[in-house]
Enzyme design. Structure first.
Site, PDB file in Angstrom:
ATOM      1  N   ASN A 254      12.110   5.416  -3.047  1.00  0.00           N
ATOM      2  CA  ASN A 254      12.585   5.511  -1.662  1.00  0.00           C
ATOM      3  C   ASN A 254      13.872   4.715  -1.488  1.00  0.00           C
ATOM      4  O   ASN A 254      14.889   5.233  -1.013  1.00  0.00           O
ATOM      5  CB  ASN A 254      11.521   4.992  -0.693  1.00  0.00           C
ATOM      6  CG  ASN A 254      10.240   5.788  -0.769  1.00  0.00           C
ATOM      7  OD1 ASN A 254      10.164   6.804  -1.452  1.00  0.00           O
ATOM      8  ND2 ASN A 254       9.222   5.334  -0.076  1.00  0.00           N
ATOM      9  N   ASP A 255      13.828   3.432  -1.857  1.00  0.00           N
ATOM     10  CA  ASP A 255      15.015   2.601  -1.713  1.00  0.00           C
ATOM     11  C   ASP A 255      16.089   2.958  -2.730  1.00  0.00           C
ATOM     12  O   ASP A 255      17.283   2.928  -2.418  1.00  0.00           O
ATOM     13  CB  ASP A 255      14.650   1.121  -1.818  1.00  0.00           C
ATOM     14  CG  ASP A 255      14.269   0.515  -0.471  1.00  0.00           C
ATOM     15  OD1 ASP A 255      14.864   0.925   0.545  1.00  0.00           O
ATOM     16  OD2 ASP A 255      13.379  -0.340  -0.426  1.00  0.00           O
TER      17      ASP A 255
ATOM     18  N   HIS B 148      -5.236  11.434  17.314  1.00  0.00           N
ATOM     19  CA  HIS B 148      -6.646  11.795  17.193  1.00  0.00           C
ATOM     20  C   HIS B 148      -6.827  13.291  16.978  1.00  0.00           C
ATOM     21  O   HIS B 148      -7.712  13.715  16.228  1.00  0.00           O
ATOM     22  CB  HIS B 148      -7.405  11.340  18.442  1.00  0.00           C
ATOM     23  CG  HIS B 148      -7.675   9.875  18.444  1.00  0.00           C
ATOM     24  ND1 HIS B 148      -7.787   9.138  19.600  1.00  0.00           N
ATOM     25  CD2 HIS B 148      -7.851   8.993  17.434  1.00  0.00           C
ATOM     26  CE1 HIS B 148      -8.041   7.880  19.304  1.00  0.00           C
ATOM     27  NE2 HIS B 148      -8.068   7.767  17.997  1.00  0.00           N
TER      28      HIS B 148
ATOM     29  N   GLU C  49      14.872  -1.025  -7.393  1.00  0.00           N
ATOM     30  CA  GLU C  49      15.147  -0.336  -6.130  1.00  0.00           C
ATOM     31  C   GLU C  49      16.630  -0.211  -5.826  1.00  0.00           C
ATOM     32  O   GLU C  49      17.005   0.488  -4.885  1.00  0.00           O
ATOM     33  CB  GLU C  49      14.466  -1.091  -4.983  1.00  0.00           C
ATOM     34  CG  GLU C  49      12.953  -1.180  -5.125  1.00  0.00           C
ATOM     35  CD  GLU C  49      12.350  -2.211  -4.199  1.00  0.00           C
ATOM     36  OE1 GLU C  49      11.880  -1.832  -3.114  1.00  0.00           O
ATOM     37  OE2 GLU C  49      12.359  -3.404  -4.576  1.00  0.00           O
TER      38      GLU C  49
ATOM     39  N   CYS D 290       6.547   4.205  -8.046  1.00  0.00           N
ATOM     40  CA  CYS D 290       5.631   4.003  -6.921  1.00  0.00           C
ATOM     41  C   CYS D 290       6.219   4.496  -5.598  1.00  0.00           C
ATOM     42  O   CYS D 290       5.635   4.266  -4.541  1.00  0.00           O
ATOM     43  CB  CYS D 290       5.221   2.536  -6.795  1.00  0.00           C
ATOM     44  SG  CYS D 290       6.589   1.414  -6.442  1.00  0.00           S
TER      45      CYS D 290
ATOM     46  N   ARG E 107       0.568  -2.915  -0.981  1.00  0.00           N
ATOM     47  CA  ARG E 107       1.622  -3.349  -0.065  1.00  0.00           C
ATOM     48  C   ARG E 107       1.126  -4.542   0.744  1.00  0.00           C
ATOM     49  O   ARG E 107       0.518  -4.386   1.802  1.00  0.00           O
ATOM     50  CB  ARG E 107       2.005  -2.203   0.871  1.00  0.00           C
ATOM     51  CG  ARG E 107       2.658  -1.014   0.178  1.00  0.00           C
ATOM     52  CD  ARG E 107       3.112  -0.008   1.222  1.00  0.00           C
ATOM     53  NE  ARG E 107       3.934   1.050   0.672  1.00  0.00           N
ATOM     54  CZ  ARG E 107       3.481   2.277   0.372  1.00  0.00           C
ATOM     55  NH1 ARG E 107       2.198   2.570   0.573  1.00  0.00           N
ATOM     56  NH2 ARG E 107       4.305   3.190  -0.106  1.00  0.00           N
TER      57      ARG E 107
END
Length: 779
Positions: free
Chosen positions: A673-674, A426, A650, A718, A526
């Site tokens: 990423n992968d 927060h 990927e 992506c 996603r």
């Protein structure tokens, strides 16, 4: 969490009861349950020594509850207490609760982190359900409760479930009625818990889509249930921003700070904790505590009233402050001789640990709110003060609480550096909404007070004694870039040499789509995140409605729906998988559904429905072979006009054989990423090898280049690399057609592309570079 001991004459009976109770809670959230039953596996009887050994096994600082069947079980348990260590015996409680019903109630209640007394009370009420239904046996008090008990069922619609703010609204509502209210999460079996206690409601961990049974008894039982039904229909006051509206993040507002991700200034060290060493206990510690709580309540009330945008945060802090469950525990500790600050700190430390043990990452970060309330009261008790940043200073804190973020002079403070990682606390939300430059996760780096420090959150860097001129030039550049990017967010990303690159947004919720500025659509929906909090699989209709909502939020621009991408680090609660020695090399993505296709078929039906109404693309993740592509296309079946189909690239094998895999497809999307992780054999989350997992490694770029040259179809990116404005220019120069970035980066990526001449990028030198560091130097 308390421990539980089952004492029974029958070994088989005890194990069967435990098996039943264990089904009510997740395996990783069960209390320790020890058995002392039968003289052996087949001979009836009880043995005091066996009971004492079971008590020792189940021993916990929070206490041990012993449930028994009949007769000599009670005598054996009482005798066992004489055999165990006196310190252990002091927090053991024997209960008269019914063995089966009591055990179920005890296991469920203990799993919420409830105290020994609370667990025992729930266990001893174990027969009330049957008595309510069948009548009799409950005594006058139990019968009265049973006669007035009423229930309703509501569904949690909030994206992050009943986290602190909506929980606080529920608790405030409950406590305004003359009724006793309980909550039971029907999807996890947790509960019943006291709905008038914020700590109990928030740590119930009720997620989006969970069904809650709300029970009420008392004079206003019917009224409170009706009010809770209305509150639940409004997502407990936690409705997302409607499409077309813009909140502080969506609007890119500078608020009263600069809104940048880079800062420089003298370090101001704060928040090291409240020192209790000099505290001297007085004659009336309970009165001191009450005074401190009242002082903090007044402070938080002022903050709430002065900050309408974030009033819910401070309302949640107020609810935590006044929560009767921890207050009762603290007052009991004070009555036993514990000084008020020590009792307060111990109780709120334990509560923070309970939050940290929850499943949802967002919920775990709510432990920061607990610690924020803890420290405000400790400061009120001890007279300690909070260091405030001088003009132009950078506040360095272990964690950032919302009150500090809300009360800082945003136009004067240069920035905030938070040692703890995490972006949904927060305090972080408040600071960013006020435009205060901020970086999280700087760790334990030594920072002398007053030393000049600088950070660049975009680059993830924090420096002591930096090159000041260089940092100030960066600040000027970022300020200009940011202002221009926001103003021109809706303009196309057309480069100096005339190429237009589609810049889309990655979304995991409808709200992500609502807040996206300037996106040309979504390049990645996603679905495993969109429905990841569900304990039951979403229906075709439910999926289609969410896809439609995302499309509406993006003004009917194309959306690319990735089918269920689970396995490795992304489990789906409603699709359990077998344990694997190396899940990242096991059944992930599309591989999972070759053996279990129905869930995929339902999702593809939802995709087809929505594609008939609005532009939709669908892509399959974790593809390695042409056979997998053929199977996926067969499962998709006939498709409506305009539905484009692609795959994720990927793994290196898919990149190297892309000309075979892409035959008959409309596009491919590279998940950097992968692809980086598999190419470099380095887990990005493993700090020992994370530096190796760099998306700008020339080996990764060579695979991307190979895909662009050989795919024969549109190529998108992506992964995280698309969110880096500098890397985005290189990817476009390599020939990538689309980039899908995280929402806040979309305007900046488009701005950088509009000022790039792709013909001037020496891609050959980049692909031949020695390492990622050299690539960055060339860029």
């Amino acid at each position: 969490m308390i421990g539980i001991v089952v004492v029974s004459h029958s070994h088989a009976l005890a194990n069967a009861a435990i098996g039943l109770a264990a089904e009510m809670v997740a395996a990783d959230n069960r209390p320790v349950i020890a058995v002392a039953a039968g003289l052996d596996a087949t001979t009836f009887g009880t043995d005091a020594m066996a009971v004492s050994e079971a008590i020792t096994t189940a021993d916990s600082p929070d206490g041990v509850l012993v449930l028994l069947d009949l007769g000599s079980a009670v005598l054996s348990a009482e005798l066992a207490l004489e055999f165990v260590d006196p310190d252990v015996a002091s927090h053991v409680r024997l209960t008269s609760a019914p063995l089966v019903e009591g055990l179920v109630a005890a296991v469920v209640t203990a799993s919420t982190g409830a105290s020994l007394a609370a667990v025992a009370a729930e266990a001893e009420r174990g027969l009330l359900g049957k008595q309510d239904h069948l009548g009799g046996g409950g005594g006058v008090e139990a019968a009265a409760v049973a006669a007035t008990d009423q229930t309703v069922e509501v569904v949690v619609g909030n994206e992050h479930g009943l986290h602190a703010r909506p929980a606080a609204r529920l608790v405030g509502l409950v406590n305004s009625f003359d009724a006793v209210v309980t909550l039971t999460d029907l999807d996890t079996g947790r509960g019943p818990i006291d709905a008038g206690s914020l700590s109990m409601v928030a740590t119930l961990n009720a997620q989006q889509g969970h069904r809650l049974r709300v029970g009420a008894s008392g004079r206003q039982a019917a009224e409170v249930l009706a009010a809770i039904g209305e509150l639940a229909a409004e997502n407990f006051g936690d409705e997302p921003t409607a499409a077309g509206q813009t909140g502080s993040r969506a609007a890119g507002s500078l608020a009263s700070g600069s809104g940048l991700d880079v800062a420089i200034g003298p370090a101001v060290i704060a928040g090291a904790g409240v020192d209790l060493n000099d505290y001297v206990a007085g004659g009336d510690e309970a009165a001191r505590l009450d005074g401190a709580v009242a002082t903090v309540a007044e402070e938080l009330g002022r903050l709430r009233d002065a900050s309408p945008e974030h009033g819910g945060i401070f309302e949640a802090h107020l609810a935590l402050l006044k929560d009767r469950k921890p207050l009762d525990e603290i007052r009991a500790a004070i009555a036993a001789g514990t000084p008020a600050p020590v009792g307060w700190k111990q109780t709120y430390d334990d509560l923070a640990k309970t939050f940290e043990g929850l499943d949802d990452a967002y919920q775990r970060e709510r432990a920061q709110d607990v610690r924020a309330v803890r420290d405000r009261v400790l400061r009120a008790l001890t007279g300690a003060t909070v260091d405030e940043a001088a003009d132009g200073g950078i506040l360095v804190v272990p964690e950032l609480d919302a009150a500090t973020a809300a009360t800082l002079a945003a136009a004067k403070v240069a920035g905030i550096a938070v040692r703890a990682a995490g972006t949904t606390g927060h305090g972080v939300i408040v600071a960013r909404s006020r435009g205060i430059p901020l970086i999280t996760g700087i760790g334990d780096v030594a920072v002398p007070a007053g030393a000049t420090v600088a950070f660049d959150a975009r680059a993830g860097s924090f420096e002591v004694a930096p090159d000041e001129d260089a940092v100030r030039r960066t600040i000027t550049e970022r300020q200009t870039e940011r202002e221009r990017a926001i103003e021109e967010a809706d303009q196309p990303a057309t480069t100096v040499d005339g190429r237009t690159i589609a810049v889309l947004v990655n979304v995991g919720s409808v709200q992500d789509a609502v807040e996206a500025r300037g996106a040309d659509g979504s390049g990645l929906v996603r679905t495993e995140v969109l429905f990841g909090d569900r304990r039951t699989a979403p229906s075709v209709d439910e999926q289609a409605e969410q896809f439609r909502a995302i499309a509406r939020a993006l003004q009917e621009k194309p959306i690319t729906i990735r089918t269920w991408d689970i396995g490795g680090d992304k489990p789906l609660p409603f699709l359990p998988q077998d344990q694997e020695a190396n899940p990242f090399l096991g059944e992930r993505g599309l591989r999972v559904f070759r053996r279990r296709p129905q869930l995929l078929r339902d999702q593809l039906e939802a995709v087809r429905r929505v594609a008939a109404e609005t532009p939709v693309h669908v892509m399959f993740p974790m593809v390695t072979t042409a056979d997998e592509v053929a199977w996926a296309l067969d499962e998709l079946g006939p498709r409506p006009d305009g539905l484009e189909v692609g795959i994720m690239v990927e793994v290196p094998a898919a990149a190297l054989r892309i000309d075979t895999l892409a035959a008959g497809l409309d596009f491919v999307s590279i998940g950097t990423n992968d692809l980086t992780q598999y190419t470099t054999a380095a887990d990005r989350t493993n700090t020992a090898v994370a530096p190796l997992a760099d998306g700008l490694d020339p080996a990764v770029l060579q695979l991307i280049d190979h895909v662009v040259r050989r795919a024969g179809v549109r190529v998108a990116i992506c992964g995280d690399l698309a969110s880096d404005p500098q890397a985005a220019v290189l990817l476009a120069a390599l020939g990538v057609d689309e980039l899908s970035a995280v929402g806040p980066q979309v305007p900046l990526v488009k701005e950088r592309l509009r000022h790039a001449d792709l013909g001037q990028i020496d891609t050959a030198a980049v692909l031949a570079a020695r390492d990622a560091t050299q690539v960055r130097g060339l860029l």
